[in-house]
Design a protein around this motif. Structure first.
Motif, mmCIF file in Angstrom:
data_model
loop_
_atom_site.group_PDB
_atom_site.id
_atom_site.type_symbol
_atom_site.label_atom_id
_atom_site.label_comp_id
_atom_site.label_asym_id
_atom_site.label_seq_id
_atom_site.Cartn_x
_atom_site.Cartn_y
_atom_site.Cartn_z
ATOM 1 N N MET A 80 0.823 -1.204 0.000
ATOM 2 C CA MET A 80 0.000 0.000 0.000
ATOM 3 C C MET A 80 0.859 1.256 0.000
ATOM 4 N N LEU A 81 2.029 1.198 0.639
ATOM 5 C CA LEU A 81 2.935 2.350 0.631
ATOM 6 C C LEU A 81 3.403 2.651 -0.791
ATOM 7 N N ALA A 131 9.563 -2.576 11.290
ATOM 8 C CA ALA A 131 8.455 -2.728 10.348
ATOM 9 C C ALA A 131 7.190 -2.008 10.803
ATOM 10 N N PHE A 132 7.201 -1.393 11.991
ATOM 11 C CA PHE A 132 6.004 -0.777 12.549
ATOM 12 C C PHE A 132 5.340 0.231 11.606
ATOM 13 N N PRO A 133 6.094 1.140 10.948
ATOM 14 C CA PRO A 133 5.430 2.080 10.026
ATOM 15 C C PRO A 133 4.651 1.372 8.921
ATOM 16 N N TYR A 149 -0.912 11.274 4.896
ATOM 17 C CA TYR A 149 -1.596 9.985 4.742
ATOM 18 C C TYR A 149 -1.256 9.056 5.911
ATOM 19 N N TRP A 150 0.053 8.920 6.169
ATOM 20 C CA TRP A 150 0.479 7.991 7.215
ATOM 21 C C TRP A 150 -0.002 8.455 8.587
ATOM 22 N N TYR A 172 -4.953 3.802 13.738
ATOM 23 C CA TYR A 172 -4.330 2.669 14.440
ATOM 24 C C TYR A 172 -4.418 2.867 15.957
ATOM 25 N N ARG A 173 -4.095 4.071 16.417
ATOM 26 C CA ARG A 173 -4.140 4.335 17.864
ATOM 27 C C ARG A 173 -5.562 4.270 18.407
ATOM 28 N N GLN A 174 -6.520 4.689 17.577
ATOM 29 C CA GLN A 174 -7.925 4.662 17.999
ATOM 30 C C GLN A 174 -8.581 3.303 17.759
#
Length: 394
Positions: free
Chosen positions: A21-22, A321-323, A378-379, A386-388
């Motif tokens: 997707m990136l 790999a988190f991002p 975008y990120w 992700y946090r929510q």
């Protein structure tokens, strides 16, 4: 009765999906514009080449986005089925959900292609639409024994190849310009038996001239400028079945990554695809998703899945790999953001930052600065989701 432990997510799969997707979202970096500003730079021309689809045969990095996304849909399918079975969901209910999901994917693909058009633009070559058209079949095959899944895979590719192989070639004096193939493009035309897979003079083109004109259009459909076809969903299903096999192998060996199987499958598929291409039996063409492309790109997908599994599950580089995981866990949201936000975000950046900031590195790199800031936005949106714990699913 103790609570069942929820299975852990496969982070390697999320990271791989995030990379895919990136690469799609990174189109906003506009490497081709930068390359034109620096015509003597090999570096920028390499980046530009890998941010667009090749004209016809072989591939660039950008050509691996759709097969990877499709492959990963297949990888996720056994996990989804297992999860629903553990919840006690019946087969009929799961099948109904699958059919609805297929319809939504098809509709969403048509919706995105219809943006900025006067009426609904019925086209079925979009990534989401192609996946939606094959997804229910992949779901049904997931309940067959592995042997029959492989039989189905082989039968699909062979029948599709045969149908194209027996479709008549155009006459020797055929005017390719009538199907959108200009004279300067003729260097990409295939000859001999491989000519059955030339642009816009093939079985898939004939089908689309009939099928797409059944829908309301502002003008009759004559050809797709890029050569893309509705019928590509059939070999695309083959790519999904390869992912289904990979997902099944991962579930069968939860404590150990099946690297050997991945590497053997990858090497066999890549080798078979190249052999078909070199022998002139079937060319490697992503735009029409030839059977040779299904094999070749599917093999590369196995390699990439093996690489991510090794980096994350063996080497323990999950934090690095988190991002990518942030993107991969919300792939549908990322897909929509990439298709719906670009114009708004770029115009807003121009309005609020102005040329002084955007031209900070020079006029030639302005598209890169603008695209980099857009990609960061975008990120950031995906990270907030992700946090929510907001995950957009279909």
């Amino acid at each position: 009765m103790p609570d069942q432990v929820k299975p852990k997510r496969n982070v390697a799969v999320d990271a791989y999906r995030g990379l895919v997707m990136l690469l799609m979202m990174a189109e906003v970096l506009h490497f081709s514009q930068v390359a034109r500003a620096y015509p003597n730079s090999t570096f920028w021309h390499i980046l530009a080449f890998n941010q667009t689809h090749v004209e016809w045969t072989w591939f660039g990095l950008h050509d691996l986005i759709q097969p990877s996304f499709t492959f990963l849909v297949g990888v996720a399918l056994p996990y989804s089925i297992r999860s629903r079975q553990k919840k006690g969901e019946t087969f009929a209910h799961s099948l109904a959900h699958t059919i609805v999901r297929s319809i939504v994917l098809i509709a969403l693909g048509i919706f995105l292609r219809s943006i900025h058009r006067p009426i609904t633009y019925f086209t079925f070559e979009d990534t989401l639409t192609q996946i939606g058209m094959g997804y229910t079949f992949a779901f049904l095959l997931a309940f067959c024994r592995p042997r029959w899944q492989w039989v189905a895979f082989g039968a699909i590719l062979f029948a599709y190849w045969l149908a194209w192989a027996i479709y008549p070639l155009p006459l020797a004096n055929f005017d390719y310009a009538t199907v959108g193939v200009p004279s300067e493009w003729h260097t990409h035309l295939l000859h001999g038996f491989a000519a059955h897979w030339n642009k816009n003079v093939n079985l898939g083109q004939a089908f689309d001239v009939w099928f797409l004109n059944l829908f309301p259009r502002t003008s009759p459909f004559l050809y797709n400028p890029g050569g893309y076809l509705t019928l590509s969903f059939i070999p695309t299903l083959g790519t999904m079945l390869l992912g289904l096999a990979a997902g099944r192998w991962l579930i069968e060996s939860p404590s150990q990554i099946p690297f050997r199987r991945f590497l053997i499958a990858g090497t066999s598929l890549v080798g078979a695809g190249i052999l078909l291409h070199v022998l002139g039996i079937n060319p490697i063409v992503k735009r029409i998703w030839t059977p040779a492309w299904t094999l070749f790109s599917g093999g590369l997908c196995f390699y990439l899945l093996a690489a991510f599994s090794w980096l994350i599950d063996v080497q323990g580089h999950g934090r690095l790999a988190f991002p990518l995981v942030v993107i991969g866990m919300n792939s549908i949201a990322a897909y929509l953001i990439a298709h719906l936000w670009e114009d708004f975000v770029e115009s807003s950046l121009h309005t609020h930052l102005g040329d002084r900031v955007l031209y900070l590195l020079g006029a030639g790199l302005e598209p890169l600065v603008l695209g980099g800031l857009t990609l960061l936005i975008y990120w950031s949106a995906l990270y907030w989701m992700y946090r929510q714990k907001i995950l957009l699913r279909i």
